[in-house]
Write a protein that holds these residues in place. Structure first.
Motif, PDB file in Angstrom:
ATOM      1  N   ARG A 145       0.829  -1.206   0.000  1.00 17.29           N
ATOM      2  CA  ARG A 145       0.000   0.000   0.000  1.00 17.29           C
ATOM      3  C   ARG A 145       0.860   1.251   0.000  1.00 17.29           C
ATOM      4  NH1 ARG A 145      -2.328   3.534   3.696  1.00 17.29           N
ATOM      5  NH2 ARG A 145      -4.400   4.303   3.061  1.00 17.29           N
ATOM      6  N   ARG A 146       1.915   1.251   0.833  1.00 11.95           N
ATOM      7  CA  ARG A 146       2.800   2.420   0.897  1.00 11.95           C
ATOM      8  C   ARG A 146       3.486   2.653  -0.445  1.00 11.95           C
ATOM      9  NH1 ARG A 146       5.210   1.588   5.758  1.00 11.95           N
ATOM     10  NH2 ARG A 146       6.774   0.199   4.860  1.00 11.95           N
ATOM     11  N   LEU A 147       3.971   1.588  -1.076  1.00 16.39           N
ATOM     12  CA  LEU A 147       4.617   1.722  -2.380  1.00 16.39           C
ATOM     13  C   LEU A 147       3.627   2.233  -3.420  1.00 16.39           C
ATOM     14  CD1 LEU A 147       6.955   1.358  -4.332  1.00 16.39           C
ATOM     15  CD2 LEU A 147       6.286  -1.049  -4.593  1.00 16.39           C
ATOM     16  N   ARG A 148       2.396   1.735  -3.397  1.00 14.57           N
ATOM     17  CA  ARG A 148       1.405   2.169  -4.381  1.00 14.57           C
ATOM     18  C   ARG A 148       1.091   3.648  -4.221  1.00 14.57           C
ATOM     19  NH1 ARG A 148      -1.884  -1.309  -3.266  1.00 14.57           N
ATOM     20  NH2 ARG A 148      -3.318  -0.183  -1.879  1.00 14.57           N
ATOM     21  N   LEU A 149       0.925   4.106  -2.991  1.00 21.19           N
ATOM     22  CA  LEU A 149       0.632   5.518  -2.772  1.00 21.19           C
ATOM     23  C   LEU A 149       1.802   6.400  -3.202  1.00 21.19           C
ATOM     24  CD1 LEU A 149      -1.151   5.387   0.711  1.00 21.19           C
ATOM     25  CD2 LEU A 149      -2.195   5.776  -1.539  1.00 21.19           C
ATOM     26  N   PHE A 150       3.015   5.979  -2.842  1.00 20.85           N
ATOM     27  CA  PHE A 150       4.173   6.786  -3.224  1.00 20.85           C
ATOM     28  C   PHE A 150       4.333   6.818  -4.741  1.00 20.85           C
ATOM     29  CE2 PHE A 150       8.672   7.076  -4.393  1.00 20.85           C
ATOM     30  CZ  PHE A 150       8.989   8.306  -3.850  1.00 20.85           C
ATOM     31  N   ARG A 151       4.214   5.671  -5.371  1.00 18.38           N
ATOM     32  CA  ARG A 151       4.435   5.627  -6.817  1.00 18.38           C
ATOM     33  C   ARG A 151       3.368   6.418  -7.567  1.00 18.38           C
ATOM     34  NH1 ARG A 151       7.372   3.634 -10.697  1.00 18.38           N
ATOM     35  NH2 ARG A 151       6.414   2.918 -12.645  1.00 18.38           N
ATOM     36  N   MET A 152       2.111   6.250  -7.200  1.00 19.94           N
ATOM     37  CA  MET A 152       1.053   6.994  -7.887  1.00 19.94           C
ATOM     38  C   MET A 152       1.214   8.503  -7.681  1.00 19.94           C
ATOM     39  SD  MET A 152      -0.715   4.836  -9.597  1.00 19.94           S
ATOM     40  CE  MET A 152       0.905   4.078  -9.874  1.00 19.94           C
ATOM     41  N   GLY A 153       1.596   8.894  -6.460  1.00 18.63           N
ATOM     42  CA  GLY A 153       1.799  10.313  -6.205  1.00 18.63           C
ATOM     43  C   GLY A 153       2.957  10.878  -6.993  1.00 18.63           C
ATOM     44  N   PHE A 154       4.054  10.125  -7.062  1.00 21.27           N
ATOM     45  CA  PHE A 154       5.216  10.623  -7.801  1.00 21.27           C
ATOM     46  C   PHE A 154       4.929  10.674  -9.305  1.00 21.27           C
ATOM     47  CE2 PHE A 154       9.400  11.087  -9.489  1.00 21.27           C
ATOM     48  CZ  PHE A 154      10.131  11.728  -8.495  1.00 21.27           C
ATOM     49  N   LEU A 155       4.246   9.673  -9.827  1.00 23.46           N
ATOM     50  CA  LEU A 155       3.921   9.688 -11.258  1.00 23.46           C
ATOM     51  C   LEU A 155       2.953  10.820 -11.594  1.00 23.46           C
ATOM     52  CD1 LEU A 155       3.592   5.885 -12.116  1.00 23.46           C
ATOM     53  CD2 LEU A 155       5.488   7.433 -12.602  1.00 23.46           C
ATOM     54  N   ALA A 156       2.038  11.121 -10.692  1.00 20.18           N
ATOM     55  CA  ALA A 156       1.152  12.262 -10.915  1.00 20.18           C
ATOM     56  C   ALA A 156       1.958  13.562 -10.955  1.00 20.18           C
ATOM     57  CB  ALA A 156       0.089  12.321  -9.822  1.00 20.18           C
ATOM     58  N   PHE A 157       2.941  13.674 -10.049  1.00 24.55           N
ATOM     59  CA  PHE A 157       3.825  14.843 -10.073  1.00 24.55           C
ATOM     60  C   PHE A 157       4.582  14.907 -11.391  1.00 24.55           C
ATOM     61  CE2 PHE A 157       8.350  15.888  -9.593  1.00 24.55           C
ATOM     62  CZ  PHE A 157       8.270  17.248  -9.333  1.00 24.55           C
ATOM     63  N   THR A 158       5.097  13.764 -11.853  1.00 23.56           N
ATOM     64  CA  THR A 158       5.845  13.745 -13.104  1.00 23.56           C
ATOM     65  C   THR A 158       4.987  14.183 -14.281  1.00 23.56           C
ATOM     66  OG1 THR A 158       7.336  12.006 -12.328  1.00 23.56           O
ATOM     67  CG2 THR A 158       7.092  12.247 -14.711  1.00 23.56           C
ATOM     68  N   LEU A 159       3.777  13.664 -14.345  1.00 21.73           N
ATOM     69  CA  LEU A 159       2.906  13.999 -15.466  1.00 21.73           C
ATOM     70  C   LEU A 159       2.469  15.456 -15.434  1.00 21.73           C
ATOM     71  CD1 LEU A 159       1.147  13.255 -17.896  1.00 21.73           C
ATOM     72  CD2 LEU A 159      -0.615  12.478 -16.275  1.00 21.73           C
ATOM     73  N   ILE A 160       1.994  15.904 -14.294  1.00 24.28           N
ATOM     74  CA  ILE A 160       1.396  17.245 -14.218  1.00 24.28           C
ATOM     75  C   ILE A 160       2.454  18.331 -14.108  1.00 24.28           C
ATOM     76  CG2 ILE A 160      -0.139  18.733 -12.873  1.00 24.28           C
ATOM     77  CD1 ILE A 160      -1.642  16.180 -12.030  1.00 24.28           C
ATOM     78  N   ASP A 161       3.371  18.186 -13.130  1.00 22.95           N
ATOM     79  CA  ASP A 161       4.335  19.259 -12.895  1.00 22.95           C
ATOM     80  C   ASP A 161       5.496  19.209 -13.876  1.00 22.95           C
ATOM     81  OD1 ASP A 161       5.135  21.409 -10.718  1.00 22.95           O
ATOM     82  OD2 ASP A 161       6.949  20.294 -11.230  1.00 22.95           O
ATOM     83  N   VAL A 162       6.180  18.072 -13.944  1.00 21.47           N
ATOM     84  CA  VAL A 162       7.338  17.973 -14.840  1.00 21.47           C
ATOM     85  C   VAL A 162       6.913  18.064 -16.294  1.00 21.47           C
ATOM     86  CG1 VAL A 162       9.267  16.519 -15.572  1.00 21.47           C
ATOM     87  CG2 VAL A 162       8.636  16.641 -13.157  1.00 21.47           C
ATOM     88  N   GLY A 163       5.804  17.411 -16.638  1.00 19.33           N
ATOM     89  CA  GLY A 163       5.388  17.374 -18.040  1.00 19.33           C
ATOM     90  C   GLY A 163       4.591  18.571 -18.482  1.00 19.33           C
ATOM     91  N   TRP A 164       3.362  18.675 -18.014  1.00 21.12           N
ATOM     92  CA  TRP A 164       2.459  19.711 -18.535  1.00 21.12           C
ATOM     93  C   TRP A 164       2.812  21.118 -18.051  1.00 21.12           C
ATOM     94  CZ3 TRP A 164      -2.131  16.026 -17.339  1.00 21.12           C
ATOM     95  CH2 TRP A 164      -2.351  15.170 -18.432  1.00 21.12           C
ATOM     96  N   ARG A 179      17.821   2.086 -17.391  1.00 22.31           N
ATOM     97  CA  ARG A 179      16.816   3.009 -17.928  1.00 22.31           C
ATOM     98  C   ARG A 179      15.659   3.243 -16.968  1.00 22.31           C
ATOM     99  NH1 ARG A 179      12.877   0.022 -22.250  1.00 22.31           N
ATOM    100  NH2 ARG A 179      12.097   2.153 -22.293  1.00 22.31           N
ATOM    101  N   GLY A 180      15.521   2.369 -15.951  1.00 22.38           N
ATOM    102  CA  GLY A 180      14.335   2.399 -15.118  1.00 22.38           C
ATOM    103  C   GLY A 180      14.112   3.688 -14.367  1.00 22.38           C
ATOM    104  N   ALA A 181      15.183   4.370 -13.937  1.00 21.26           N
ATOM    105  CA  ALA A 181      14.999   5.583 -13.145  1.00 21.26           C
ATOM    106  C   ALA A 181      14.237   6.638 -13.929  1.00 21.26           C
ATOM    107  CB  ALA A 181      16.352   6.128 -12.694  1.00 21.26           C
ATOM    108  N   PHE A 182      14.619   6.838 -15.201  1.00 24.18           N
ATOM    109  CA  PHE A 182      13.906   7.822 -16.013  1.00 24.18           C
ATOM    110  C   PHE A 182      12.602   7.248 -16.554  1.00 24.18           C
ATOM    111  CE2 PHE A 182      12.911   9.275 -20.335  1.00 24.18           C
ATOM    112  CZ  PHE A 182      12.514  10.573 -20.031  1.00 24.18           C
ATOM    113  N   CYS A 183      12.692   6.084 -17.239  1.00 23.47           N
ATOM    114  CA  CYS A 183      11.518   5.553 -17.913  1.00 23.47           C
ATOM    115  C   CYS A 183      10.414   5.187 -16.926  1.00 23.47           C
ATOM    116  CB  CYS A 183      11.910   4.332 -18.745  1.00 23.47           C
ATOM    117  SG  CYS A 183      13.088   4.702 -20.075  1.00 23.47           S
ATOM    118  N   GLY A 184      10.795   4.735 -15.741  1.00 24.29           N
ATOM    119  CA  GLY A 184       9.796   4.294 -14.793  1.00 24.29           C
ATOM    120  C   GLY A 184       9.268   5.361 -13.865  1.00 24.29           C
ATOM    121  N   TRP A 185      10.001   6.493 -13.747  1.00 20.69           N
ATOM    122  CA  TRP A 185       9.611   7.493 -12.744  1.00 20.69           C
ATOM    123  C   TRP A 185       9.555   8.930 -13.272  1.00 20.69           C
ATOM    124  CZ3 TRP A 185       8.147   6.051  -7.854  1.00 20.69           C
ATOM    125  CH2 TRP A 185       8.449   4.744  -7.459  1.00 20.69           C
ATOM    126  N   LEU A 186      10.351   9.276 -14.273  1.00 20.61           N
ATOM    127  CA  LEU A 186      10.517  10.687 -14.641  1.00 20.61           C
ATOM    128  C   LEU A 186      10.027  11.029 -16.042  1.00 20.61           C
ATOM    129  CD1 LEU A 186      14.063  11.271 -13.131  1.00 20.61           C
ATOM    130  CD2 LEU A 186      11.898  12.187 -12.277  1.00 20.61           C
TER     131      LEU A 186
END
Length: 714
Positions: A436-455, A504-511
């Motif tokens: 559960r902790r990993l899922r919350l952290f990963r979803m939150g970080f990916l949302a940050f990547t998509l919205i803040d880093v990307g858009w 490649r995982g650090a960028f492709c999987g998270w950033l």
């Protein structure tokens, strides 16, 4: 070998227009002269001002400032400036910026770019230009301008980096022409000009100001003048100089009148007030006086014009130094002057009155009659008023550093996020042990990547940056254009470093913003119980090798066929979905949506099959494994959505996206099958193939530790 040879063939950027093209654009009353040899510029004259010389200078920016754009190719603009340094025309000739191609930005193609460059018209190249999004415009439609000489340009959303490069291209090209043809001073190193402290006034005598350097003075004796002509045809022609070597040949006095203390000491209070009242254009004014045998005013001197005997230069560039036509009698100073005049320099000439300027006296000697041989020599007085009379603004920062300042918040947020991610990837046990902790952290970080880093921050890394790097190096332009996009630069630096550590995982999987978008689509499809495609391993491996073919194709196209390469780069849907937020013509949107739909059926389809980014630079096998992994336990392989774990239990790091699911299973006594069996029975699973590595600390299992297959993260 072919790639190396292609890099060796460096292209030569040059203009595309000829004289007839300029004549079609600039008709009556202008006459287009031949392009100059010293600088690629077409001078334009007018029969209405035939004696004035060129009234316009027209040039292509690529001939003077071929700055590489975001994509790697220089943009090209046709620029026209008048003799005062004002922009008369800025026309787009060529550009290949990704954000302005294929009818981007809502189907407008490059119309936003053309609207941006139209804002320069009517403004001086000496202004300080600031770029802002949605800048308030004045009633005439142009950008507002304040009293500090700042011109605000309305930028283009989602094209920040390209706009900064465009601004730098236009200004750099125009300033180079102005310095060469209009006498604009070169202040790239010196910064903004000093400002006179008008509130400071000291009652000083002329002699006192002479002593402290407030008034410049140069004396040249006959002997010193003769020495200048030594070894030339003018040597020995002045009999009076030979007979009276110690007498004065030329004496020059210079005083900067804009400083009240100096101006009133030289002209007197009343005459100084009259002079400043007439100075409507806020010109830089100097009192120039000479005495001795050589005088400033000769028979050919024309009041209100430039003197052939006196010139002013700063930073090695001469400025238009013109007599002001004032008949004034100085209040202080010597009374036996041969000439006493006021000269001025246009306020737009970018001269810095607080820095040294060179006042050059030119004199000549003639040998022979009829067609005499004339020898010219010069003496120079370097003069700057004392610094106590000025305020010195801070030096202007380079444009790339201004871009960094403007994005300081984005950079700080990204730096903090990269720090958190680095800690998590280096020590993933705490985050991953709880599903559960990993899922919350990963979803939150990916949302940050998509919205803040990307858009929001526009930090989507792309193959365009790779091909742009190749083109910049081929063109001999270096990598300075990358400095204009600090967010992407930070991501690139982190990605290169992480490739060596984790693959490649650090960028492709998270950033990767598009990767995050794909992951959300894939998870939504699973939540909706849509059918999920799992390909046979052999077919999946063959398809995954396709991304290397895509990378090779794009690199070769960038080197050998740049225009085709720009089209092929559209295999990435990044620009459509992230950079422009699906605000593109329907074919591009349809392609991006199709890729996302494929990702809904085959998890992260684009990343695994088509994406040209990634690499094989990893040096660490950082995922912990047990001897039982794959022999017989298949728990992690079944949980891996990327099929990055072989039936043997080995991890294929080139396909690993570092989601940390297998790391969590390894450290979770409730999910790791070997640990569960050991807890319940005290026995190990039967290992089908003997494991060679020595035993290492395992997960949180009470009692006897289980052996591991490879070094893992504790």
């Amino acid at each position: 070998m072919g790639f190396a040879l292609a890099l060796w063939c460096v292209p030569s950027w040059s203009g595309i227009l000829q004289k007839p093209d300029i004549e079609r654009r600039f008709g009556h009353p202008y006459h287009v002269e031949e392009k100059l040899s010293d600088i690629p510029v077409w001078p334009l004259t007018s029969p209405l001002e035939h004696e004035a010389g060129p009234v316009l200078y027209v040039f292509e920016s690529i001939d003077i400032a071929p700055l590489p754009g975001f994509e790697g190719n220089p943009m090209n603009f046709l620029i026209a400036i008048d003799r005062k340094g004002n922009f008369v025309d800025v026309e787009l000739l060529q550009q290949r910026e990704p954000v302005f191609t294929f009818r981007d930005l809502g189907g407008q193609k490059d119309r936003p770019l053309k609207e941006f460059i139209a804002q320069y018209l009517g403004h001086s190249i000496a202004d300080q230009y600031l770029i802002a999004q949605d800048a308030a415009r004045n009633k005439s439609g142009g950008p507002p301008r304040n009293h500090a000489g700042q011109t605000m340009l309305d930028g283009v959303a989602k094209a920040t980096t390209s706009i900064r490069i465009i601004n730098q291209t236009v200004l750099t090209a125009a300033l180079e022409v102005a310095r060469a043809k209009l006498g604009f001073a070169d202040q790239k190193q010196a910064g903004p000009p000093a400002q006179v402290k008008d509130e400071i006034f000291e009652v000083q005598s002329f002699d006192a100001l002479m002593r402290d350097g407030s008034i410049g003075h140069l004396r040249l004796t006959n002997a010193e003048a003769e020495k200048l002509f030594a070894g030339t045809e003018g040597e020995g022609l002045d009999a009076y100089a030979a007979a009276h070597p110690d007498k004065t040949f030329a004496e020059l006095f210079v005083a900067y009148l804009n400083v009240p203390t100096i101006g009133q000491a030289v002209l007197g209070k009343e005459a100084y007030a009259q002079t400043m009242a007439r100075n409507f254009d806020h010109q830089h004014l100097w009192w120039i006086a000479t005495r001795g045998r050589f005088t400033l005013v000769d028979d050919e001197f024309i009041p209100g014009a430039q003197s052939r005997r006196l010139a002013l230069a700063q930073d090695g560039l001469f400025l238009e130094f013109r007599d002001q036509g004032l008949e004034l009698r100085q209040a202080g100073g010597p009374g036996d002057l041969g000439a006493s005049r006021v000269f001025g320099v246009n306020a737009d000439a970018s001269l810095d009155p607080g820095r040294p300027a060179e006042f050059k006296l030119t004199f000549s000697r003639a040998k022979g009659t009829g067609l005499p041989s004339i020898t010219y020599k010069a003496a120079t007085l370097t003069y700057a008023p004392p610094q106590r009379f000025f305020t010195f603004p801070p030096k202007r920062l380079p444009p790339w550093l201004l871009a960094w300042q403007a994005r300081a918040v984005d950079m700080a947020v990204l730096l903090a996020a990269l720090g958190v991610l680095s800690v998590v990837l280096a020590r993933p046990r705490w985050v991953s042990a709880s599903a559960r902790r990993l899922r919350l952290f990963r979803m939150g970080f990916l949302a940050f990547t998509l919205i803040d880093v990307g858009w929001l921050a526009q930090g989507q890394l792309s193959i365009v940056q790779v091909t742009g790097l190749i083109k910049s190096l081929r063109g001999g332009h270096g990598l300075s254009n990358f400095l204009y996009d600090p967010v992407s630069l930070m991501l690139m630096a982190f990605t290169v470093l992480s490739l060596f550590l984790w693959g490649r995982g650090a960028f492709c999987g998270w950033l990767c913003p598009f990767g995050a978008l794909q992951e959300f689509v894939g998870l939504l499809a699973q939540r909706l119980r849509l059918p999920q495609l799992r390909l046979p391993p052999r077919l999946a491996r063959r398809l995954e090798r396709g991304r290397y073919a895509v990378l090779a194709t794009l690199v070769v196209a960038a080197v050998l066929f740049p225009t085709l390469g720009e089209t092929l780069n559209e295999v990435e849907p990044f620009k459509t979905s992230i950079t422009l937020g699906f605000d593109r013509p329907w074919p591009f949107v349809a392609y991006a949506l199709a890729v996302l739909l494929l990702g809904a059926a085959y998890y992260k389809f684009f990343c695994r099959v088509l994406c040209p980014l990634g690499g094989k630079l990893r040096r660490l096998n950082w995922l912990p494994r047990r001897a039982e992994c794959g022999k017989p336990c298949q728990r992690c392989k079944a949980a891996c959505r990327y099929d990055a774990i072989e039936p043997s239990g080995e991890v294929r790091y080139d396909n690993c996206f570092q989601c940390l699911d297998c790391v969590g299973i390894y450290h979770d006594a409730q999910r790791c099958v070997p640990v569960i069996v050991h807890q319940r029975t005290g026995k190990r699973l039967t290992v089908q193939v003997a494991a060679a590595p020595a035993a290492l600390p395992a997960g949180p299992v009470p009692g006897k530790a289980l052996p591991q297959r490879a070094t893992g993260t504790p």
